[in-house]
Design a protein around this motif. Structure first.
Motif, PDB file in Angstrom:
ATOM      1  N   LYS A 136       0.828  -1.202   0.000  1.00  0.00           N
ATOM      2  CA  LYS A 136       0.000   0.000   0.000  1.00  0.00           C
ATOM      3  C   LYS A 136       0.867   1.259   0.000  1.00  0.00           C
ATOM      4  CE  LYS A 136      -3.859   2.085   2.540  1.00  0.00           C
ATOM      5  NZ  LYS A 136      -4.746   1.958   3.728  1.00  0.00           N
ATOM      6  N   ASP A 137       0.476   2.217  -0.826  1.00  0.00           N
ATOM      7  CA  ASP A 137       1.149   3.519  -0.928  1.00  0.00           C
ATOM      8  C   ASP A 137       2.594   3.412  -1.384  1.00  0.00           C
ATOM      9  OD1 ASP A 137      -1.180   4.827  -0.029  1.00  0.00           O
ATOM     10  OD2 ASP A 137      -0.586   4.526   2.059  1.00  0.00           O
ATOM     11  N   PHE A 138       2.963   2.259  -1.952  1.00  0.00           N
ATOM     12  CA  PHE A 138       4.324   2.055  -2.478  1.00  0.00           C
ATOM     13  C   PHE A 138       5.363   2.285  -1.379  1.00  0.00           C
ATOM     14  CE2 PHE A 138       7.790   2.517  -5.665  1.00  0.00           C
ATOM     15  CZ  PHE A 138       7.456   1.434  -6.462  1.00  0.00           C
ATOM     16  N   LYS A 139       5.037   1.847  -0.150  1.00  0.00           N
ATOM     17  CA  LYS A 139       5.946   1.999   0.978  1.00  0.00           C
ATOM     18  C   LYS A 139       6.367   0.621   1.475  1.00  0.00           C
ATOM     19  CE  LYS A 139       4.059   6.416   2.562  1.00  0.00           C
ATOM     20  NZ  LYS A 139       3.416   7.150   3.682  1.00  0.00           N
ATOM     21  N   PHE A 140       7.682   0.436   1.656  1.00  0.00           N
ATOM     22  CA  PHE A 140       8.176  -0.884   2.026  1.00  0.00           C
ATOM     23  C   PHE A 140       9.625  -0.790   2.469  1.00  0.00           C
ATOM     24  CE2 PHE A 140       7.819  -0.186  -2.567  1.00  0.00           C
ATOM     25  CZ  PHE A 140       9.150   0.034  -2.878  1.00  0.00           C
ATOM     26  N   SER A 141      10.067  -1.841   3.144  1.00  0.00           N
ATOM     27  CA  SER A 141      11.476  -1.967   3.530  1.00  0.00           C
ATOM     28  C   SER A 141      12.175  -2.881   2.531  1.00  0.00           C
ATOM     29  CB  SER A 141      11.580  -2.572   4.929  1.00  0.00           C
ATOM     30  OG  SER A 141      11.131  -3.925   4.908  1.00  0.00           O
ATOM     31  N   LEU A 142      13.474  -3.006   2.650  1.00  0.00           N
ATOM     32  CA  LEU A 142      14.231  -3.891   1.762  1.00  0.00           C
ATOM     33  C   LEU A 142      13.721  -5.321   1.863  1.00  0.00           C
ATOM     34  CD1 LEU A 142      16.614  -4.461  -0.144  1.00  0.00           C
ATOM     35  CD2 LEU A 142      18.057  -4.740   1.881  1.00  0.00           C
ATOM     36  N   THR A 143      13.496  -5.798   3.084  1.00  0.00           N
ATOM     37  CA  THR A 143      13.043  -7.184   3.237  1.00  0.00           C
ATOM     38  C   THR A 143      11.601  -7.355   2.758  1.00  0.00           C
ATOM     39  OG1 THR A 143      12.580  -6.698   5.568  1.00  0.00           O
ATOM     40  CG2 THR A 143      14.659  -7.804   5.053  1.00  0.00           C
ATOM     41  N   ASP A 144      10.793  -6.309   2.872  1.00  0.00           N
ATOM     42  CA  ASP A 144       9.442  -6.368   2.299  1.00  0.00           C
ATOM     43  C   ASP A 144       9.524  -6.627   0.801  1.00  0.00           C
ATOM     44  OD1 ASP A 144       8.294  -5.764   4.755  1.00  0.00           O
ATOM     45  OD2 ASP A 144       7.944  -3.659   4.283  1.00  0.00           O
TER      46      ASP A 144
END
Length: 249
Positions: A136-144
């Motif tokens: 959602k909202d193009f938000k993420f961590s590296l591991t995501d």
């Protein structure tokens, strides 16, 4: 891990965004999720046909706010015919990036030299990867990202050319509706795309899935990615290699 894989699989199959993962994952755990995610797809009949490298250029690292390379699996159902169409409604946040693709004529396993990697290549081609983070909202961590098959979604490959030619510094122009949106060079891919292939061989072997003859390897984006919208025509022109294109419906 299986629960996260199921959640991400649902996001892919329904083209519905999912929130960023609540629980922090180690990089090893993220790749375990990725493997479980792809196993669900294999069980539905998809076949693994190669590997994509990610974050192989500084432009992509800066755009995504991460450091270090990642990789993901490619399947036969992700391949789009050159000049063909993609359905925008089947993606969440589709973006496109210009790449160089390799196809192997022989297995390539473990730690190899660039010369050995080149000897295993049957062809090189201009390519476009359609990446699509399902978060959602193009938000993420590296591991995501890694868990989400490194945002890999679809890819288009142009005509294969003789791999013996110099691909170290080829001009690349990504056009959308005839307008140049990104201009770069194959040198942006780790200084030489072959270095990406060398890394792919090492990473695939470490994962217990060594690259075989016929495998396709996407070397990674040479520039930042461009967002897609319905009605667009996307084309990549690569010096000496030709062009590759698709339409967004």
């Amino acid at each position: 891990m299986l629960g996260i894989a199921e959640r991400l699989d649902t996001a892919v199959t329904t083209a519905t965004a999912t929130p960023q993962l609540e629980q922090p994952l180690t990089l090893a755990e993220a790749y375990e999720v990725q493997a479980a995610l792809l196993n669900r797809r294999y069980q539905r009949g998809e076949k693994r046909i190669g590997l994509k490298m990610g974050f192989t250029s500084r432009a992509k690292m800066v755009q995504m706010g991460v450091e270090g390379m990642i990789w993901g699996r490619l399947t036969d159902r992700m391949l789009v015919e050159d000049g063909g169409d993609i359905d925008f409604s089947t993606y969440v946040h589709p973006r496109v990036e210009p790449e160089i693709a390799f196809i192997l004529k022989a297995p390539l396993m473990g730690s190899v030299t660039p010369a050995a990697a080149l000897a295993a290549v049957g062809g090189v081609a201009p390519a476009l990867e359609i990446i699509d983070s399902r978060y959602k909202d193009f938000k993420f961590s590296l591991t995501d990202v890694v868990a989400d098959n490194s945002s890999s979604s679809s890819f288009v490959v142009g005509a294969w050319s003789d791999p013996a030619q110099d691909i170290s510094n080829l001009g690349m122009i990504l056009e959308i509706d005839g307008v140049a949106r990104q201009i770069g060079s194959s040198a942006a891919i780790l200084g030489h795309p072959l270095r990406s292939l060398v890394a792919a061989a090492r990473l695939a072997e470490a994962a217990g899935e060594p690259l075989q003859a016929g495998s396709v390897v996407m070397a990674g984006g040479a520039t930042a990615a461009e967002a897609l919208a319905p009605g667009q025509h996307v084309r990549l022109v690569v010096q000496n290699l030709g062009r590759v294109e698709f339409n967004v419906k």
